[in-house]
Design an enzyme around this catalytic site. Sequence first.
Site, PDB file in Angstrom:
ATOM      1  N   HIS A  62       0.748  -1.117   0.088  1.00 50.79           N
ATOM      2  CA  HIS A  62       0.156   0.207   0.056  1.00 50.79           C
ATOM      3  C   HIS A  62       0.900   1.301   0.323  1.00 50.79           C
ATOM      4  CE1 HIS A  62      -3.836   2.213   0.734  1.00 50.79           C
ATOM      5  NE2 HIS A  62      -3.088   2.772   1.656  1.00 50.79           N
ATOM      6  N   HIS A  66     -10.437   3.202  -0.389  1.00 49.81           N
ATOM      7  CA  HIS A  66     -10.312   2.962   1.094  1.00 49.81           C
ATOM      8  C   HIS A  66     -11.471   1.697   1.125  1.00 49.81           C
ATOM      9  CE1 HIS A  66      -9.827   4.718   5.218  1.00 49.81           C
ATOM     10  NE2 HIS A  66      -8.476   4.412   4.576  1.00 49.81           N
TER      11      HIS A  66
END
Lengths: 228, 722
Positions: free
Chosen positions: B48, B92
Amino acid sequence: MKVGVVQFPGSNCDSDVFYVCREVLNQETIYLWHEEKTLHGCDFVILPGGFSYGDYLRPGAMAKLSPILTEIKNFAFQGGMVLGICNGFQVLTESGLLPGSLLKNENGRFICQWTSVRVENIKTPFTSLYRKWESLKMPIAHGEGRYFVDKNTLSSMEQEEQIVFRYDLGNPNGSMDFIAGVCNQKKNVLGLMPHPERCSESVLKGEDGLRLFQSVFSLSGHPLSRLA
Amino acid sequence: MNLQEISLFETAEQLGLNRRETENILERLGRNPSKTELAMVSVEWSEHCSYRRSRKFFKNFPRSGSVPTLVGEDAGGIIIDDLAIVFKIESHNHPSQIEPKHGAATGVGGIIRDILSCGARPIAVLDSLRFGSLSGLNHKKLFQGVVDGISWYGNSIGVPTIGGETDFHPSYSENCLVNVMCIGTASKNEILTSKAKPGCAVMILGARTGRDGIGGCSILASQEMRAELEKRPTVQIGDPYFGKCLIEATLESASKGLFVAVKDMGAAGLTCTTSEMSAAGSCGMEIELAKIPAREKNMESYEFMMSESQERMLAVVEFEKTSEVKNIFHKWGLEAEVIGKTIPEEKVKIFYHHSPAAEIPTQLLIEPLPVHPEIKSRPKSPGSQYSIPKIENLKNLFLKFLELPSLISKQWIWNQYDYMVQTNTVVPPGQDAAVLRIKGKPWGIAVALEGNGRYCSKDPFLGSQYLLAEAVRNLACVGVMPLAATDGLNFGNPDKPESYAEFISCLEGLTQGCKILNIPIVSGNVSFYNESPNGKILPTPIIGMIGKCENLAHIVPSGFQNQGDKIYLIGPQGTDLSGSLFLEFMEIQNNSLPELNWEIERKIAQITIELLEAKFLNSCHDLGQGGLITCLCECVVEKGCGAKLEKKLSIEELFNESPSRILVSVSKEKKESFETKLIAEKIPFLYLGETGGDKLSFNQLEFQTNELSKIYFQTLEQIMSF
C-alpha cells in the site's frame, strides 16, 4: 452598510455568504470570529451554514455559548439586523432569538436539493423586494431542518406574521406547517433553512436569493443605522 | 531492545514481512532491528505504501500534455493561467468493507489531506463506488453505511461532492470499492512540497495521536479480505470537524509562508511522513515521541510510529516560525507541537523519553526489497460468439432491463451529499460530467469519473481504453477537451498471476490510450488484494479526467428540452452486442468488446464541442452502459419531455454499447445546417426522430414518460427503504 459574517470553527458557508455580500453586491463585509467580544460596528450580522464546533451535541448547542453570541443578542435586542442561514438558523433557535427548533429530517437523511419556497410575508426588512406569495427556487442542504414549535406559539407567530417562508410543491424535510423560515416579533431577526447565498448568481442557475440580501442593503433610516 | 532471532522472524511475519524481507532488513541494518524498527519497515514496505509491485509500470505513463503538469507529490496537477489545479484518486476499500461508515469517511478525509498537503484548497470531491447486488440486508447496510460515511464527512467538511459513479456486480459483494477523487486549487507560486531541509523544526499538527489504524496499510490494505472482524481495530476513525479546522489552519499557515514542507499523515502515519519527507529532501529527522500529543496513555513507541490516527499533518518549519504556526493551530482548536528537528544525516532517528527507539537509514525505509510477481500472459478470451433468443415481449424486457441497479438514477445517493457548498457547482451530479466555475476567472473546470469492471474483465487492455474514451466523451458533452487524468487502480492479489496479468494489461491499455489522446496521468493510487474467499473483484481501474471549460454558457442539459426538436445519434451506429450489460442481463456468455477506433472517438468529441460552441444543440448526452435505449430513457425522464422515433431499431441497435456515440437534440430550424456540417466534416450520424409529447415511442411500442421516470428515479429509493 457594513456586513459581519460570523465564523465558528466548523462553519462552512461563511465564505459563500461573504462572496455574495462583497463581490456580488459590493457591500463592505468582514468576518466576525466566534471569540470576539465586539461586532466592529457592523449593521447587519449573518450566521452562516455549516457545522459549528462540529455540531456533535446538537446543532447550534455549543455556538449559543460563544462570546460572539452575547454580542449578537444585545445587537438584536436593540433592533440590529440578524440573519441565520441553515446552521445559523439552528443557532438562532438554540439561543432563543427565534422561537421553535429544528429536528432531524423526517426521512432521517441529509437532503441536498433545490426546493420551491413561497414568500409569506413581505413586510420584513429581509423580504421587501419580493412579491407576496412569490414562489422562489432555493436549495436546501441539511440533516436537521424540520421546523417544530408548540401549537400556541405557532398560532401567535401566525398572528404576528412571523412565518416568512414556507415550502410549496412538497415538504422536503417534514417541517411543521411547511415552515422554511421565521422571524422574531420585531422582524429584525430572520432564520431560514434554504440557502439564499447559493442562488444569487445566474451562473449557479438561480438568482432568487439575491433580493433577500438586497432588501436588507436597501434599508435606510432603520434603527440599526443609529447604532453605528 | 533488539529482538532475538526466533521471535524476530515470528514478529516480522505477523507484521506482514516474509523471511526474505526480514533477512534483507538484517543485512542492510547490519544488526537485529528493534521492535519499533521492524514495525516501521513493515508499514513502509507494505504494498500500500511502497507500490513495489506496481511502480515500475508507471514510468511509461505520459506525464506531460498540452498544459504544464505537476507530478511527484502526494497529488499531481496541471497549471492553467496562474492557478494550479491538483487532483488525485485514493481508495479506501477494505476499511469500508469492515466498517462502512468510518471506512468511507476516512477515505474522504485522507484524499482531502493529500490535496491540502500541496497547499491547495479542496474544492470538490467525487466518488466511485462498487457493491455486490443489493439483494440481501447486509449488502444494503454496507451500501447505506458507505453513503452515510461520505455524506457525514464530506458535508461537514464543506467540500462539495459534485459527482461520481456507482455500479453493482456480485464480485464486489465481499469486497466493496470506495474510491474518492479530490480536486483542489492554489496559486501556482504557492504550491507546497514534502521536501524537508536540514536545520528546521519538525512539527506535528492537527489531532492527537491514538492507537487507531495500527497496521491499516500493511495488515488491512495489503492482504486479501479474511477474518474481517479481527481487523476492525485497524480501521481509523475520522472526525470531520477536526478535518475542517485542519484545512483552515493549514491554509492560513501556508498563505503566510510558514512551512518549508508539509505532508499528510495517512497510511503508515509518522513512519511514512518522517521517512518520505526526509528522503525527498535528502536529509534526515530526529524525533522525540514523548512530545507528541497523545490521546491515550502509555502508548509504546511502535504504536506512535504505526498509528494512522486521522486529521494529522507533519510539517517542517524554520525554528523562528514555530510559534506563529502554534498560534494559528491553537486558534482553530488544534494541536501543534515541535517533536524534533531535521538533520543532514540521511537517517530517521526516533527517541522515546530520550532513549533511542529506532535509527534507520531513510534509503532502507523507502527502498524496499524488490518483488517480481510472476507474469503470465492472459489466456486469449474466446471470440464474440453469441446468439440472441427471439424476444417475445420487448416492452416488458425493456422495463425489467431499466430496473437494473447499474442503470437507474443514483439520485438517492447524491441527494445526501452537499454538492453545492462553496457555490461553484455549475453542473451538479447526474450529468455526464460535473462542472465548477472558478471564482474570479472567466473559465471553469469539468471533471468526469469513469470505471467499468465489466469491460475490463472481458478485455483489460481495451476495457481500460473504453474508460478513457467514455471520460473524453463525458467532457465533450459539456463542451470540454481533456487536459489530464488521475487513476485509481483496483485489482486482486498481485501475487496471483491472473490478477497481476489483468493489472498489467489494464495499465498498458491506459498508457497507450493516454499517449494517443495526449493526456498525462499526473497522479494515482493502486489498491491490490481486492479478493475475498468469494474470489477476486472484476479488474476495476477508475479514471478521473479534467478539462478547462472555456465558456460556461455553452453547456446544455443532457435530457430533451423542447417539443419538436430533432433527435440525432452522432457517431457510428454499432450493432455488436458483445460486452454489453444486455448480454449479462440475458445470461449470455461473452468475452469480448466492440472495436474502439480512436480516430473516430476524437473526431466525435471534437465535433460535439464545436456544435456546442456554435449553439446547435439543445441537449447532449453520451452513450455508455445500457446502450442507446438507456440513453434515450435518460433523455426523456430528465424533464418529462417525450420522444417519437421514426426509425425501427433492432435489438442490436438498441442495446449495443459500442463507443464513440453521442445523442443530441437540435431545433427544427437548425436541422439542415446541422446535417450539412456533419456531412462536410465526414461524421457519421443517424436521424432518429422527434422530441415531444409525454411518451417515448419506438418500434410501435409506447412508454409513458412518468412511468419511466418512476422506474429511473425511484427504484433505488425503494430498494433502500428497508
